[in-house]
Structure formats: C-alpha cells, structure tokens
Design a protein around this motif. Structure first.
Motif, PDB file in Angstrom:
ATOM      1  N   VAL A 128      12.268  15.044  -2.427  1.00 43.46           N
ATOM      2  CA  VAL A 128      11.763  16.413  -2.332  1.00 43.46           C
ATOM      3  C   VAL A 128      11.117  16.675  -0.974  1.00 43.46           C
ATOM      4  O   VAL A 128      10.891  17.823  -0.610  1.00 43.46           O
ATOM      5  N   GLY A 129      10.836  15.620  -0.197  1.00 39.43           N
ATOM      6  CA  GLY A 129      10.274  15.812   1.133  1.00 39.43           C
ATOM      7  C   GLY A 129       8.908  15.206   1.353  1.00 39.43           C
ATOM      8  O   GLY A 129       8.293  15.420   2.402  1.00 39.43           O
ATOM      9  N   PHE A 130       8.389  14.434   0.400  1.00 41.77           N
ATOM     10  CA  PHE A 130       7.118  13.749   0.599  1.00 41.77           C
ATOM     11  C   PHE A 130       7.317  12.612   1.588  1.00 41.77           C
ATOM     12  O   PHE A 130       8.385  12.001   1.636  1.00 41.77           O
ATOM     13  N   ALA A 131       6.281  12.317   2.357  1.00 44.42           N
ATOM     14  CA  ALA A 131       6.316  11.207   3.306  1.00 44.42           C
ATOM     15  C   ALA A 131       5.190  10.229   2.971  1.00 44.42           C
ATOM     16  O   ALA A 131       4.082  10.643   2.617  1.00 44.42           O
ATOM     17  N   ALA A 132       5.479   8.946   3.094  1.00 50.71           N
ATOM     18  CA  ALA A 132       4.459   7.921   2.881  1.00 50.71           C
ATOM     19  C   ALA A 132       3.425   8.027   3.992  1.00 50.71           C
ATOM     20  O   ALA A 132       3.780   8.174   5.165  1.00 50.71           O
ATOM     21  N   VAL A 133       2.145   7.966   3.622  1.00 59.43           N
ATOM     22  CA  VAL A 133       1.077   8.066   4.618  1.00 59.43           C
ATOM     23  C   VAL A 133       0.103   6.899   4.550  1.00 59.43           C
ATOM     24  O   VAL A 133      -0.939   6.928   5.187  1.00 59.43           O
ATOM     25  N   GLY A 134       0.453   5.868   3.791  1.00 64.33           N
ATOM     26  CA  GLY A 134      -0.415   4.699   3.725  1.00 64.33           C
ATOM     27  C   GLY A 134      -0.435   4.086   2.344  1.00 64.33           C
ATOM     28  O   GLY A 134       0.142   4.612   1.396  1.00 64.33           O
ATOM     29  N   SER A 135      -1.121   2.961   2.269  1.00 63.55           N
ATOM     30  CA  SER A 135      -1.227   2.295   0.975  1.00 63.55           C
ATOM     31  C   SER A 135      -2.294   2.966   0.132  1.00 63.55           C
ATOM     32  O   SER A 135      -3.203   3.610   0.651  1.00 63.55           O
ATOM     33  N   GLY A 136      -2.152   2.800  -1.159  1.00 66.01           N
ATOM     34  CA  GLY A 136      -3.116   3.370  -2.098  1.00 66.01           C
ATOM     35  C   GLY A 136      -3.868   2.277  -2.820  1.00 66.01           C
ATOM     36  O   GLY A 136      -3.647   1.083  -2.567  1.00 66.01           O
ATOM     37  N   PRO A 137      -4.723   2.657  -3.728  1.00 67.67           N
ATOM     38  CA  PRO A 137      -5.480   1.654  -4.489  1.00 67.67           C
ATOM     39  C   PRO A 137      -4.591   0.934  -5.501  1.00 67.67           C
ATOM     40  O   PRO A 137      -3.535   1.444  -5.880  1.00 67.67           O
ATOM     41  N   ARG A 138      -5.014  -0.235  -5.932  1.00 65.91           N
ATOM     42  CA  ARG A 138      -4.305  -0.917  -7.019  1.00 65.91           C
ATOM     43  C   ARG A 138      -4.713  -0.224  -8.312  1.00 65.91           C
ATOM     44  O   ARG A 138      -5.882   0.002  -8.559  1.00 65.91           O
ATOM     45  N   ILE A 139      -3.725   0.109  -9.130  1.00 64.45           N
ATOM     46  CA  ILE A 139      -3.989   0.759 -10.412  1.00 64.45           C
ATOM     47  C   ILE A 139      -3.383  -0.109 -11.496  1.00 64.45           C
ATOM     48  O   ILE A 139      -2.180  -0.375 -11.484  1.00 64.45           O
ATOM     49  N   ASP A 140      -4.225  -0.571 -12.410  1.00 66.58           N
ATOM     50  CA  ASP A 140      -3.796  -1.496 -13.467  1.00 66.58           C
ATOM     51  C   ASP A 140      -3.065  -2.693 -12.875  1.00 66.58           C
ATOM     52  O   ASP A 140      -2.052  -3.157 -13.405  1.00 66.58           O
ATOM     53  N   GLY A 141      -3.529  -3.170 -11.732  1.00 63.15           N
ATOM     54  CA  GLY A 141      -2.957  -4.336 -11.083  1.00 63.15           C
ATOM     55  C   GLY A 141      -1.717  -4.069 -10.259  1.00 63.15           C
ATOM     56  O   GLY A 141      -1.191  -4.977  -9.619  1.00 63.15           O
ATOM     57  N   ALA A 142      -1.224  -2.834 -10.250  1.00 59.28           N
ATOM     58  CA  ALA A 142       0.009  -2.508  -9.521  1.00 59.28           C
ATOM     59  C   ALA A 142      -0.311  -1.882  -8.170  1.00 59.28           C
ATOM     60  O   ALA A 142      -1.274  -1.125  -8.031  1.00 59.28           O
ATOM     61  N   SER A 143       0.524  -2.177  -7.184  1.00 54.53           N
ATOM     62  CA  SER A 143       0.379  -1.581  -5.853  1.00 54.53           C
ATOM     63  C   SER A 143       0.784  -0.115  -5.894  1.00 54.53           C
ATOM     64  O   SER A 143       1.693   0.274  -6.621  1.00 54.53           O
ATOM     65  N   THR A 144       0.101   0.691  -5.085  1.00 57.91           N
ATOM     66  CA  THR A 144       0.445   2.106  -4.967  1.00 57.91           C
ATOM     67  C   THR A 144       0.525   2.485  -3.495  1.00 57.91           C
ATOM     68  O   THR A 144       0.066   1.748  -2.626  1.00 57.91           O
ATOM     69  N   ALA A 145       1.113   3.635  -3.252  1.00 60.22           N
ATOM     70  CA  ALA A 145       1.190   4.177  -1.897  1.00 60.22           C
ATOM     71  C   ALA A 145       0.798   5.652  -1.955  1.00 60.22           C
ATOM     72  O   ALA A 145       1.008   6.324  -2.967  1.00 60.22           O
ATOM     73  N   ARG A 146       0.223   6.124  -0.857  1.00 60.59           N
ATOM     74  CA  ARG A 146      -0.151   7.535  -0.752  1.00 60.59           C
ATOM     75  C   ARG A 146       1.010   8.301  -0.121  1.00 60.59           C
ATOM     76  O   ARG A 146       1.588   7.855   0.870  1.00 60.59           O
ATOM     77  N   TYR A 147       1.291   9.460  -0.711  1.00 63.83           N
ATOM     78  CA  TYR A 147       2.361  10.326  -0.216  1.00 63.83           C
ATOM     79  C   TYR A 147       1.806  11.719   0.016  1.00 63.83           C
ATOM     80  O   TYR A 147       0.885  12.150  -0.670  1.00 63.83           O
ATOM     81  N   ARG A 148       2.392  12.395   1.000  1.00 61.72           N
ATOM     82  CA  ARG A 148       1.942  13.757   1.328  1.00 61.72           C
ATOM     83  C   ARG A 148       3.147  14.642   1.605  1.00 61.72           C
ATOM     84  O   ARG A 148       4.125  14.215   2.209  1.00 61.72           O
ATOM     85  N   PHE A 149       3.035  15.889   1.159  1.00 58.23           N
ATOM     86  CA  PHE A 149       4.002  16.926   1.492  1.00 58.23           C
ATOM     87  C   PHE A 149       3.239  18.035   2.193  1.00 58.23           C
ATOM     88  O   PHE A 149       2.273  18.571   1.638  1.00 58.23           O
ATOM     89  N   ASP A 150       3.624  18.360   3.416  1.00 63.08           N
ATOM     90  CA  ASP A 150       2.997  19.429   4.170  1.00 63.08           C
ATOM     91  C   ASP A 150       4.035  20.521   4.385  1.00 63.08           C
ATOM     92  O   ASP A 150       4.984  20.327   5.151  1.00 63.08           O
ATOM     93  N   PRO A 151       3.875  21.684   3.732  1.00 65.81           N
ATOM     94  CA  PRO A 151       4.883  22.746   3.857  1.00 65.81           C
ATOM     95  C   PRO A 151       5.090  23.225   5.293  1.00 65.81           C
ATOM     96  O   PRO A 151       6.193  23.643   5.647  1.00 65.81           O
ATOM     97  N   GLU A 152       4.073  23.129   6.121  1.00 63.86           N
ATOM     98  CA  GLU A 152       4.219  23.588   7.512  1.00 63.86           C
ATOM     99  C   GLU A 152       5.103  22.651   8.319  1.00 63.86           C
ATOM    100  O   GLU A 152       5.666  23.036   9.318  1.00 63.86           O
ATOM    101  N   GLU A 153       5.202  21.392   7.880  1.00 63.64           N
ATOM    102  CA  GLU A 153       6.046  20.431   8.566  1.00 63.64           C
ATOM    103  C   GLU A 153       7.388  20.263   7.868  1.00 63.64           C
ATOM    104  O   GLU A 153       8.194  19.431   8.266  1.00 63.64           O
ATOM    105  N   GLY A 154       7.588  21.021   6.772  1.00 63.23           N
ATOM    106  CA  GLY A 154       8.836  20.915   6.024  1.00 63.23           C
ATOM    107  C   GLY A 154       8.914  19.644   5.194  1.00 63.23           C
ATOM    108  O   GLY A 154       9.965  19.204   4.799  1.00 63.23           O
ATOM    109  N   GLY A 155       7.767  19.076   4.879  1.00 65.16           N
ATOM    110  CA  GLY A 155       7.764  17.886   4.037  1.00 65.16           C
ATOM    111  C   GLY A 155       6.756  16.897   4.456  1.00 65.16           C
ATOM    112  O   GLY A 155       6.013  16.921   5.287  1.00 65.16           O
TER     113      GLY A 155
END
Length: 155
Positions: A128-155
């Motif tokens: 859909v156009g989200f971009a990875a912007v870094g690692s996220g916290p561990r949730i229930d022992g699983a790794s996560t990543a932070r994603y962002r969608f900026d409409p001004e940048e088209g994703g």
C-alpha cells in the motif's frame, strides 16, 4: 470482499483472530475506528438478497450474516493515525490498510504502524506504500518493525 465498520457482534471473530477476550475486543470496537473485511461464504447466504442491511446484519436480528476475513483498528493521537492492530487473510489485510491511509490522506496526516516482522501485515503495508522506518519493540517475544505512510511523499 466488502469492507464495513466493525460491530459488537464481530467481537467473537476478532477475538479468535487475536487471542483476546471478547470484552477486550468490544472495547477496541468502541474506542477505535475498526474496519472489517467480510465475505458471505461462511453462511452460504447472500447478504444482499436475504433482507440484510448494509452493515451486514440480518433482517431478523443483530447477527452478522457474513464472515470476517480480516480487520484493522486505528486511532488518531497527536495528529498521527496509528494502526493499533491488523489481522487476517493476507489479501484482505492489504485492502484494509487502505482504510487508515485514506483517512490520513484526507486529513493531511501520516500513518504509523508497529508490525510483526514475520507476518503478512508487513507485505500488505508495503504493497500500500508504507516504508520501514526502524525496529520496533518486542511484543510477546516477537520482533517488530515501525512503518510509516506519508501522503505528501506518496507513501
């Protein structure tokens, strides 16, 4: 697949997808914007022809006549749309990511999500156009990543 607002009668289906108690899911439905992707396959009935209203309830009660394939929950804090939960069928999840994106685009906001790195949500968000912007916290022992969608940048 049809997209609609979640209703209390969806709590059992959403609870089974997340492993959360129905009461917790009902609170989520009341406290956030929650959209569900639904099909009519589980009942074998056609919601459009059996007297169901557009919310998916049958004419004679409040029971949804459709099956929940996926859902997305989101809210707004500090001028940012936050996807707080997303679960379900991969193609339905991809379609549901469009809901917070559409809202954010209309309001001139970015969308942020913390997603499990090993799930289908990452592929759906990127499609859909989200971009990875870094690692996220561990949730229930699983790794996560932070994603962002900026409409001004088209994703």
């Amino acid at each position: 697949m049809r997209v609609r607002d979640a209703v209390e009668a969806d709590a059992a289906a959403l609870g089974s997808m997340t492993g959360r108690p129905e009461g917790v899911v009902r609170n989520m439905i009341h406290d956030r914007s929650v959209r569900v992707g639904v099909t009519d396959e589980a009942t074998g009935r056609d919601a459009a022809s059996d007297g169901a209203d557009p919310t998916g309830r049958s004419a004679d009660d409040d029971t949804p006549v459709d099956a929940v394939a996926a859902f997305v929950a989101f809210d707004v804090r500090d001028g940012v749309v936050h996807v707080t939960n997303v679960e379900g069928d991969p193609e339905a999840v991809r379609r549901l990511f469009e809901e917070p994106v559409r809202f954010a685009t209309r309001e001139g906001m970015t969308v942020e999500a913390v997603l499990p790195t090993d799930g289908t949500a990452v592929d759906a968000a990127e499609a859909v156009g989200f971009a990875a912007v870094g690692s996220g916290p561990r949730i229930d022992g699983a790794s996560t990543a932070r994603y962002r969608f900026d409409p001004e940048e088209g994703g």
